[in-house]
Design a protein around this motif. Sequence first.
Motif, PDB file in Angstrom:
ATOM      1  N   GLN A 291      27.009  16.533 -14.002  1.00 34.10           N
ATOM      2  CA  GLN A 291      26.923  17.413 -13.071  1.00 34.10           C
ATOM      3  C   GLN A 291      27.015  18.603 -13.169  1.00 34.10           C
ATOM      4  N   ILE A 292      27.492  19.119 -14.242  1.00 36.14           N
ATOM      5  CA  ILE A 292      27.353  20.093 -14.943  1.00 36.14           C
ATOM      6  C   ILE A 292      26.100  20.833 -15.135  1.00 36.14           C
ATOM      7  N   LEU A 293      25.613  19.455 -15.791  1.00 33.14           N
ATOM      8  CA  LEU A 293      23.697  19.912 -16.014  1.00 33.14           C
ATOM      9  C   LEU A 293      22.844  19.982 -14.535  1.00 33.14           C
ATOM     10  N   SER A 294      23.174  19.160 -13.684  1.00 40.89           N
ATOM     11  CA  SER A 294      22.626  19.274 -12.682  1.00 40.89           C
ATOM     12  C   SER A 294      23.009  20.190 -11.862  1.00 40.89           C
ATOM     13  N   THR A 295      24.412  20.799 -11.454  1.00 35.93           N
ATOM     14  CA  THR A 295      24.777  22.335 -11.045  1.00 35.93           C
ATOM     15  C   THR A 295      24.501  23.546 -12.001  1.00 35.93           C
ATOM     16  N   GLY A 296      23.950  23.304 -12.968  1.00 38.96           N
ATOM     17  CA  GLY A 296      23.927  24.417 -13.849  1.00 38.96           C
ATOM     18  C   GLY A 296      22.586  25.516 -13.237  1.00 38.96           C
TER      19      GLY A 296
END
Length: 658
Positions: free
Chosen positions: A177-182
């Motif tokens: 999730q962090i990766l996709s939002t970042g």
Amino acid sequence: MKRITLDLPGLLAALDPEADLAHRHLWLIHLLEWVRAPKPSVDAAVQRVQLLVDAFEADPAARQRLQAWWLRFIETVDITALLADFGFAPRTNMFSELSERVRYKLLPSTPETVDASELFMLAMPDEFDARWLHALDAGLLDRIAALLVAGEPGAEAQGSTFWQHSLLGAITYCAGQILSTGFAPELRLRMDEQARNDQPFHALIHDVESLRVEVLHALRTNDRRDAAEARLRERLDACRAAVTSVYAHFESEGISVGLVFRLRQLRARILRVRRLLDCLLADNRATETADLLANLVSVGIERRSLRALLATNTSLLAAKVAERSAETGEHYITRTGKEYLSMVTKAAGGGFVMAFTTLMKFALYALGLSAFWGGLAAGINYSISFVLIQLLHFTVATKQPAMTAPAMAAKLKDLRASEAIEEFVDEVAHLVRSQVAAVLGNVLVVFPMVLLLSLGYAQLFGHTPIDAPHSIAVLDSLSLLGLSPLFAAFTGVLLFASSLIAGWAENWFVLRRIDSVIRYNPGITRWLGARRADRWAHFWRRHISGLAANVSLGMMLGLVPAFAGFFGLGLEVRHVTLSAGQIGAASAALGWEVLHSNIFWWAIALLPVNGALNVTVSFYLAFRVALRAHNVSGVDRSRIYAAIRRRLRTAPLSFFRP
């Protein structure tokens, strides 16, 4: 299944691992209700947990049923979803999250669910749960963990592995999730150049997988595991720094509530991964698990809170609106005799324009339109007048306070020295003088101007714009003895609302880079020409806030009473400048005899109260927003109030003349 009795023997007897899903979960909910039921103190709840553990340890059959119940529980309910997702919005949109929280408020949940997050909120809905979970000591937690693990050889290791797999799965999910939002364009393009070049998000999943291998591979040493953990923590710190760099771009590029929401979700997920790491790699895993569950209780309470969502995600927008209003408000504060005279002159010009606005209001009233269309026509009339006043560089007194309040609050950031207190009191005196000058300039021009225009109209057409009965009704509606003071305070709320709309509109203009669109868009430049497009871009950038404030205020003054009348509320607006103009028109119709009428003098008596309430209410509301936006709520206000009272005693005229 029979009804569960909320006492310890009844709970032990009701434990049935073969029951259906809903009743297995209901047993857990009732068990936790029994733990916190009396809620006299945290110590009492801990003692109940102690009694529960003692009872299971003393009853092998009950312990065996508990272990079977736990195995059914972890087979059907996804613990990883609770650890990774609980407290986060399922969609990265604030308004969908708002509707989801409203659903939680209005619709009860069912225990017949495999969603661990929903079950957790049902089972632990109270902040008290977090307190007693924190109070459980390590020895008691170890005994609870041992109860849940079957007694055959190797079972403890299997239980440990289950918890490790759950935590690692949650860490992997959060990292995704962090990766996709970042990688979202609206965030990535706002990060500073250094953060983009470092690419902190690119290797996040690789670091998570490296840690998974080191944790689950039994043959490797803890040194390699600790090194993998350190790399992941450094990566998380780099991701958090990249996210923080986005906030710096809000100064020049504007704020989006949706963007702020996504940033807060992203930062919260990074913190969740760090907490999961603490629980995964701690020497005393049981204590860390209890702390994690206690934290999730607090998260669940905030997850249901509408106020928390709005407060956390709109605070930055409020700050930006306040700052933009503060920039505009500085222009309305006079500090010298020359500025004071200029304010009176500008206010006189505003009063001149408002005289025609007042007469146009009566002309529109004579058309006999329905409530909505009459309100719309009145709103357009007010809006055109306010915009004309802005473009002519005149002023309307009551529009100023909501703009000047943020400028005043900005001066409260550093209020430690006594000199700062005195400087702030000086600003209060400057502000009051400015308001007095503006109100006097409006009222002392609009009243005689409407009177003269009405008499001139009578000379041309043989009658005044309004007849005598209507004039008496106007004066009676403006009486100090009626509801007009309440309506004047309500008008102050509308004045404050217009300042918020102004700040929001300017922020939206900057966020969408509309001035750059006007200046450089090929289609627009072909239509207007490059030089004219540049002038229009400059004009809109300079005037968007004032235009939004003026148009919104005018439409609210016209339409809000119409909408209020639809619901039978009977609300009216009492703008001091318009009220003074209405009194002038009524006086022209009634002639000199009006001076002998009580309703005339009660209407005149309303004007200072009307002006004071318009100014005070709008200033107070804007000042409170600005205080919160600038984080100065902890200022010792008693020192400020004492200094203002001292100035009133020693130099009262400083509040009224330069």
